[in-house]
Design an enzyme around this catalytic site. Structure first.
Site, PDB file in Angstrom:
ATOM      1  N   ASP A 298       0.858  -1.191   0.000  1.00 50.72           N
ATOM      2  CA  ASP A 298       0.000   0.000   0.000  1.00 50.72           C
ATOM      3  C   ASP A 298       0.894   1.241   0.000  1.00 50.72           C
ATOM      4  O   ASP A 298       1.350   1.678  -1.046  1.00 50.72           O
ATOM      5  CB  ASP A 298      -0.915  -0.053   1.229  1.00 50.72           C
ATOM      6  CG  ASP A 298      -2.064   0.930   1.143  1.00 50.72           C
ATOM      7  OD1 ASP A 298      -1.859   2.020   0.604  1.00 50.72           O
ATOM      8  OD2 ASP A 298      -3.166   0.623   1.616  1.00 50.72           O
TER       9      ASP A 298
ATOM     10  N   ASP B 133      -7.398 -10.935   7.041  1.00 48.10           N
ATOM     11  CA  ASP B 133      -8.298 -11.151   8.182  1.00 48.10           C
ATOM     12  C   ASP B 133      -9.072  -9.895   8.555  1.00 48.10           C
ATOM     13  O   ASP B 133      -8.756  -8.789   8.139  1.00 48.10           O
ATOM     14  CB  ASP B 133      -7.474 -11.583   9.404  1.00 48.10           C
ATOM     15  CG  ASP B 133      -6.715 -10.411  10.016  1.00 48.10           C
ATOM     16  OD1 ASP B 133      -5.989  -9.726   9.274  1.00 48.10           O
ATOM     17  OD2 ASP B 133      -6.865 -10.159  11.222  1.00 48.10           O
TER      18      ASP B 133
ATOM     19  N   ARG C 171      -9.365 -15.597   7.568  1.00 45.24           N
ATOM     20  CA  ARG C 171      -8.153 -15.873   6.790  1.00 45.24           C
ATOM     21  C   ARG C 171      -8.324 -17.141   5.952  1.00 45.24           C
ATOM     22  O   ARG C 171      -7.706 -17.307   4.899  1.00 45.24           O
ATOM     23  CB  ARG C 171      -6.945 -16.071   7.718  1.00 45.24           C
ATOM     24  CG  ARG C 171      -6.494 -14.834   8.455  1.00 45.24           C
ATOM     25  CD  ARG C 171      -5.163 -15.108   9.160  1.00 45.24           C
ATOM     26  NE  ARG C 171      -4.836 -14.099  10.150  1.00 45.24           N
ATOM     27  CZ  ARG C 171      -4.238 -12.936   9.886  1.00 45.24           C
ATOM     28  NH1 ARG C 171      -3.940 -12.631   8.646  1.00 45.24           N
ATOM     29  NH2 ARG C 171      -3.955 -12.081  10.845  1.00 45.24           N
TER      30      ARG C 171
END
Lengths: 170, 122
Positions: free
Chosen positions: A97, A154, A160
């Site tokens: 990111d 998650d 997950r």
């Protein structure tokens, strides 16, 4: 649902072929930051037809140290078990990111004199990138500005295990 | 309200930074945590001058990351109110095409807040 199990499997297989070709004759060490990259690592490893090792690191998240008022610095909660000097290291990321985490990890690993250092990420979310000069050689999917669960991602440690990748709606 | 000034380690400025709002402070803390050197409002870019050469419009991005050679402007204004800021950014890019600058909108800060659990409420 954003990506099905089949779509994920197809792309991971493509990445596996690409990495196997690029690293032919070498024996890379796959380094995965825990925990979200675990599922991707497991699938990617099985798509590689070259010898390779696996190791893990765990980084203290900003959220976990947020109460320290800026005094804390990112650090390894779990270091590598393997020595990497002279080895070809491929970092296996779940998502990139801002690039801050991978930047720290690459800087840290570079100090240990690997023969080469590159990264593969399952997801790339480049919209808020603050660090551009990252050694990201392989990208699974460039994704929209969303949060995801499933396939290792998650929500408070849940989901997950979902085989598909879902957009998290809040 | 006076914002706290933590003992930053990756700050490369001379004077202690005086943040305009909580979002700027939290961004500074994130940069510091990840060891990315940063400066606070080190440069004022002139955008427009009058005929006498007096500055009539300028832009001072909030952060500069020297290792990335990147300026970052943080705004917590609603998306509908950022037109003026966008216009300034466009002028900056026209007048200083070699300057790399990124604008973090309110939604970007909110996304970062979700990711890093930032304290933006106060």
């Amino acid at each position: 649902m954003y990506l099905t199990q089949a779509e994920l499997r197809t792309r991971v297989a493509e990445l596996g072929r690409e990495i196997s070709r690029d690293y032919e004759g070498r024996e890379p060490l796959l380094v995965a930051p825990l925990k979200a990259s675990l599922v991707f690592l497991a699938d990617l490893s099985r798509e590689l037809d070259i010898p390779h090792g696996i190791d893990f690191v765990e980084l203290a998240s900003y959220a976990s140290g947020a109460d320290t008022g800026g005094h804390a610095r990112i650090r390894l909660l779990k270091d590598l078990d393997e020595e990497i000097a002279g080895r070809h290291v491929l970092v296996v990321e779940d998502v990139i990111d801002t690039g801050l985490t991978l930047n720290y990890l690459c800087k840290t690993l570079s100090l240990r004199d690997p023969a080469s250092l590159a990264a593969v990420t399952l997801l790339d979310r480049p919209y808020r990138r603050l660090v551009e000069d990252l050694p990201v050689r392989y990208v699974g999917f460039t994704v929209p500005d969303e949060l995801f669960v499933g396939y290792g991602f998650d929500l408070e440690e849940r989901y997950r295990n979902l085989p598909d990748l879902h957009v998290l709606t809040t | 309200m006076t914002l706290e000034t933590p003992d930053f380690q990756a700050y490369r400025g001379q004077e202690p930074p005086r943040f305009a709002n909580r979002a700027e402070l939290e961004c500074a803390k994130v940069l510091d945590y990840y060891g990315v050197p940063w400066e606070y409002e080190p440069t004022t870019f002139v955008l427009e001058e009058d005929e006498a050469g007096r500055v009539v419009e300028a832009f001072k991005p909030d952060f500069y990351l020297p290792e990335q050679d990147l300026y970052v402007e943080v705004t917590v204004m609603k998306q509908s109110l950022v037109t003026r800021k966008n216009r300034k950014l466009r002028k900056l890019r026209e007048r200083y095409p070699d300057v790399r600058v990124k604008l973090f909108y309110k939604r970007d800060i909110e996304r970062l807040a979700e990711r890093y659990r930032l304290e933006l409420a106060s």
